[in-house]
Enzyme design. Structure first.
Site, PDB file in Angstrom:
ATOM      1  N   ARG A  99       5.542  38.731  14.664  1.00  0.00           N
ATOM      2  CA  ARG A  99       6.034  37.401  15.019  1.00  0.00           C
ATOM      3  C   ARG A  99       7.527  37.476  15.321  1.00  0.00           C
ATOM      4  O   ARG A  99       8.187  38.488  15.076  1.00  0.00           O
ATOM      5  CB  ARG A  99       5.785  36.390  13.892  1.00  0.00           C
TER       6      ARG A  99
ATOM      7  N   TYR B  42      21.439  39.834   1.344  1.00  0.00           N
ATOM      8  CA  TYR B  42      21.112  40.022   2.758  1.00  0.00           C
ATOM      9  C   TYR B  42      22.282  40.666   3.514  1.00  0.00           C
ATOM     10  O   TYR B  42      22.098  41.608   4.286  1.00  0.00           O
ATOM     11  CB  TYR B  42      20.766  38.673   3.377  1.00  0.00           C
ATOM     12  N   ALA B  43      23.497  40.164   3.264  1.00  0.00           N
ATOM     13  CA  ALA B  43      24.683  40.708   3.924  1.00  0.00           C
ATOM     14  C   ALA B  43      24.886  42.173   3.552  1.00  0.00           C
ATOM     15  O   ALA B  43      25.208  43.002   4.409  1.00  0.00           O
ATOM     16  CB  ALA B  43      25.913  39.886   3.556  1.00  0.00           C
ATOM     17  N   ALA B  44      24.680  42.494   2.273  1.00  0.00           N
ATOM     18  CA  ALA B  44      24.836  43.879   1.835  1.00  0.00           C
ATOM     19  C   ALA B  44      23.812  44.787   2.499  1.00  0.00           C
ATOM     20  O   ALA B  44      24.120  45.912   2.913  1.00  0.00           O
ATOM     21  CB  ALA B  44      24.710  43.962   0.313  1.00  0.00           C
TER      22      ALA B  44
ATOM     23  N   LYS C  18      22.358  44.379   5.417  1.00  0.00           N
ATOM     24  CA  LYS C  18      22.637  44.536   6.840  1.00  0.00           C
ATOM     25  C   LYS C  18      23.909  45.346   7.076  1.00  0.00           C
ATOM     26  O   LYS C  18      23.990  46.117   8.036  1.00  0.00           O
ATOM     27  CB  LYS C  18      22.748  43.162   7.509  1.00  0.00           C
TER      28      LYS C  18
END
Length: 245
Positions: A17, A153-155, A157
């Site tokens: 998706r 999430y930031a870590a 990425k």
């Protein structure tokens, strides 16, 4: 001139998706044979049938190393090899730092970063033998600038960016290129559920005054997978309408 990926085999994680599916469709449209990967085998099979071009569905939880090894082996047996790897699978479990649970930190790091490590390690073995490969890792502008309530999430990425640069240096001599695509605000199921007011506020942060589409991301990935990008490696390409400059 149209990008031609005829004869190339691609594995796209998280491709049942959203952005992942758009990437799979774009690669298939350029002639590549695509392995559609999701946690639900039935869903992956259905999407593969819709994508066409010889696409096949596969099930895998990329945070599990044994499953990733089996996935890569299965795709290589079915397709004869993997030329293009797109690490798109990922998840979010947002909360402010003081309320972020250990399991939510681990789940996001494991899916977004550990999974990319597993798939890259497994797929590059065949790429090295053929001395040709493309690895495209899907990060986010959040990995560049951070975001409140998304430290996990930031870590993950930001870690993906560091991983990609290291992979690019290690494998360049073998003809394997590795790059990062960092999307900004993109039209997805999540943004579709937002109120008109919230969408307008988000759009006002973007110089182009609109959210991106999955196709905006897919077009760049297809370019990076092709010979037209043969002198690009170790780079972070931001697709965000000018949000981060």
């Amino acid at each position: 001139m149209r990008i031609d990926l005829t004869g190339k085999n691609a594995l796209v994680t998280g491709s049942t998706r959203g952005i992942g599916r758009a990437i799979a469709e774009s690669l298939a449209g350029a002639g590549a044979r695509v392995a559609i990967v999701g946690r639900d085998k039935g869903r992956a099979d259905a999407v593969a049938a819709e994508v066409g071009g010889g696409a096949q569905g596969f099930a895998c939880d990329v945070s599990e190393g044994a499953q990733v090894t089996a996935l890569v082996n299965d795709v290589e047996k079915a397709f004869g090899g993997i030329d293009i790897l797109v690490n798109n699978a990922g998840l979010t479990r947002d909360n402010i730092m003081l309320r972020l649970k250990d399991e939510d930190w681990d789940a996001v790091i494991n899916a977004n970063l550990r999974g990319a490590f597993f798939t890259t390690r497994a797929a590059t073995r065949g790429m090295m033998k053929r001395r040709w490969g493309r690895i495209i890792n899907m990060a986010s502008v959040v990995g560049l600038i951070g975001n409140k309530g998304q430290s996990n999430y930031a870590a993950s990425k930001a870690g993906l960016i560091g991983l990609t640069k290291s992979v690019a240096k290690e494998f360049a001599s073998r003809g394997i290129l590795a790059n990062v695509v960092a999307p900004g605000f993109i039209e997805t199921d999540m943004t579709a559920a937002m109120t008109p007011e919230a969408r307008q506020a988000m759009s006002q942060q973007i110089p182009l005054e609109r959210l991106g589409t999955p196709e905006d991301i897919a077009n760049l990935v297809t370019f990076l997978a092709s010979d037209r990008a043969s002198y690009i490696t170790g780079q972070v390409l931001v697709v965000d309408g000018g949000l981060v400059m």
